[in-house]
Enzyme design. Structure first.
Site, mmCIF file in Angstrom:
data_model
loop_
_atom_site.group_PDB
_atom_site.id
_atom_site.type_symbol
_atom_site.label_atom_id
_atom_site.label_comp_id
_atom_site.label_asym_id
_atom_site.label_seq_id
_atom_site.Cartn_x
_atom_site.Cartn_y
_atom_site.Cartn_z
ATOM 1 C CB CYS A 113 8.335 14.194 -13.408
ATOM 2 S SG CYS A 113 8.947 14.008 -11.835
ATOM 3 C CG HIS A 140 -1.812 -0.952 1.007
ATOM 4 N ND1 HIS A 140 -2.915 -1.434 2.148
ATOM 5 C CD2 HIS A 140 -2.549 -1.881 0.131
ATOM 6 C CE1 HIS A 140 -3.645 -2.127 1.696
ATOM 7 N NE2 HIS A 140 -3.540 -2.735 0.505
HETATM 8 P P1 OAD Z 1 -7.602 -2.662 10.468
HETATM 9 O O1 OAD Z 1 -7.555 -1.418 11.175
HETATM 10 O O2 OAD Z 1 -8.807 -3.032 9.480
HETATM 11 O O3 OAD Z 1 -7.441 -4.100 11.161
HETATM 12 C C1 OAD Z 1 -6.528 -4.223 12.274
HETATM 13 C C2 OAD Z 1 -6.412 -5.371 13.030
HETATM 14 O O4 OAD Z 1 -5.439 -5.573 14.011
HETATM 15 C C3 OAD Z 1 -7.741 -5.886 13.797
HETATM 16 O O5 OAD Z 1 -8.160 -7.147 13.431
HETATM 17 C C4 OAD Z 1 -7.340 -5.726 15.337
HETATM 18 O O6 OAD Z 1 -8.125 -6.624 16.066
HETATM 19 C C5 OAD Z 1 -6.081 -6.135 15.174
HETATM 20 N N1 OAD Z 1 -5.356 -5.537 16.162
HETATM 21 C C6 OAD Z 1 -5.417 -4.292 16.975
HETATM 22 N N2 OAD Z 1 -4.382 -3.953 17.735
HETATM 23 C C7 OAD Z 1 -3.645 -5.422 17.818
HETATM 24 C C8 OAD Z 1 -2.515 -5.761 18.720
HETATM 25 N N3 OAD Z 1 -1.986 -4.898 19.402
HETATM 26 N N4 OAD Z 1 -1.830 -7.038 18.318
HETATM 27 C C9 OAD Z 1 -2.722 -7.699 17.302
HETATM 28 N N5 OAD Z 1 -3.595 -7.435 16.577
HETATM 29 C C10 OAD Z 1 -4.044 -6.210 16.644
HETATM 30 O O7 OAD Z 1 -6.266 -2.793 9.623
HETATM 31 P P2 OAD Z 1 -5.733 -3.600 8.265
HETATM 32 O O8 OAD Z 1 -6.111 -4.799 8.430
HETATM 33 O O9 OAD Z 1 -4.202 -3.449 8.190
HETATM 34 O O10 OAD Z 1 -5.746 0.707 3.448
HETATM 35 O O11 OAD Z 1 -6.448 -2.689 7.127
HETATM 36 C C11 OAD Z 1 -6.174 -2.837 5.756
HETATM 37 C C12 OAD Z 1 -6.046 -1.828 4.980
HETATM 38 O O12 OAD Z 1 -7.304 -0.878 5.434
HETATM 39 C C13 OAD Z 1 -5.121 -0.608 5.493
HETATM 40 O O13 OAD Z 1 -3.913 -0.731 4.846
HETATM 41 C C14 OAD Z 1 -5.667 0.696 4.935
HETATM 42 C C15 OAD Z 1 -6.949 0.655 5.569
HETATM 43 O O14 OAD Z 1 -7.886 1.332 4.810
HETATM 44 C C16 OAD Z 1 -5.665 1.905 2.881
HETATM 45 O O15 OAD Z 1 -5.401 2.822 3.297
HETATM 46 C C17 OAD Z 1 -5.378 1.662 1.128
#
Ligand code: OAD
Length: 233
Positions: A119, A108
């Site tokens: 550019c 991402h």
């Molecule tokens: P999310 O915010 O959707 O999910 C985060 C996950 O981490 C959840 O399932 C939580 O339960 C878990 N979590 C939180 N704290 C934690 C901890 N201390 N240890 C282990 N797990 C924990 O984030 P992503 O799945 O990364 O994209 O989101 C995916 C994409 O959605 C991102 O890259 C971003 C977002 O919109 C773009 O902006 C294009």
């Protein structure tokens, strides 16, 4: 048998204990900000100032953020595993690299990088960006943007990622809600290739039922423990 080729997918939960917010769930960034406004090309075209403000704020957070025990454990796995380890992250922070990981794929994009839409040059960037920022490569003004992938844009290095998934023995998904494709589909790809699949997360993700093995808890606890179990002779 010990896995030879490992693919690790990481998400915002991995960096949560480093002080960087997650997106979904209580207190997540998408509670406070409208994804359509700050994380799409259309949102940037409508209100570039708002989008720059959002990413400038998050870029400033990086100044305070340090890698945590989970990032360090994954860097150790990369160093000490005798086979191949590919880290693919949805995170735009540089904490894998700060922990010593060699070349994680930032599917991402990267927050500490700026891209000129005129550019197409990109370069490391730690300061704020604005409409008045000149491109250091071509000199044009008004075209600089965060070097990140917005919804509706193509994630980076997909060919390399799918090639690695097609031949991996072990796929581990860490700290991701499993809601955003294509990353949410990686577990099915790995499973189709015959890999063992593991979820390490605070709580069950959307795709939890697809994983053969699951461990729930804080990343700083369950990731180092899982890495040690993989490295032990
Ligand atoms: P999310 O915010 O959707 O999910 C985060 C996950 O981490 C959840 O399932 C939580 O339960 C878990 N979590 C939180 N704290 C934690 C901890 N201390 N240890 C282990 N797990 C924990 O984030 P992503 O799945 O990364 O994209 O989101 C995916 C994409 O959605 C991102 O890259 C971003 C977002 O919109 C773009 O902006 C294009």
């Amino acid at each position: 048998m010990a896995p030879e080729r490992i693919v690790i997918l990481t998400g915002a939960g991995l960096s949560a204990e480093s002080g960087l917010g997650t997106f979904r769930g209580k207190g997540g960034l998408w509670d406070e900000y409208d994804l359509e406004e700050v994380a799409t090309p259309e949102g940037f075209a409508r209100n570039p100032v708002k989008v720059h403000d959002f990413y400038n704020m998050r870029r400033r957070w990086l100044r305070e953020a340090c890698p945590n025990a989970a990032h360090f454990a994954l860097a150790k796995l990369e160093r000490e595993h005798s086979g191949e380890v590919l880290i693919v992250t949805q995170n735009i922070d540089p904490l894998h690299e700060a922990a010593g990981s060699k070349a994680p794929i930032h599917m991402h994009g990267e927050l500490a990088s700026a891209l000129c839409a005129y550019c197409c040059a990109s370069r490391p960037w730690t300061e704020d960006l604005s409409l008045a920022t000149d491109c250091p490569a071509c000199g044009e003004s008004g075209y600089m943007r965060p070097d990140v992938v917005w919804f509706g844009e193509m994630p980076r290095e997909m060919e390399r990622i799918y090639a690695a998934l097609a031949k991996c023995d072990l796929f581990v998904s860490i700290g991701t809600s499993g809601t955003v494709y294509p990353a949410a589909g990686f577990v099915a790809e790995a499973q189709g290739a015959g890999a063992h699949t593991v979820e390490l997360n605070l709580d069950p993700s959307e795709g939890a039922s697809l994983f053969a093995e699951k461990h729930y808890g804080a990343a700083t606890e369950i990731v180092p423990a899982f890495v040690e179990s993989l490295l032990k002779p």
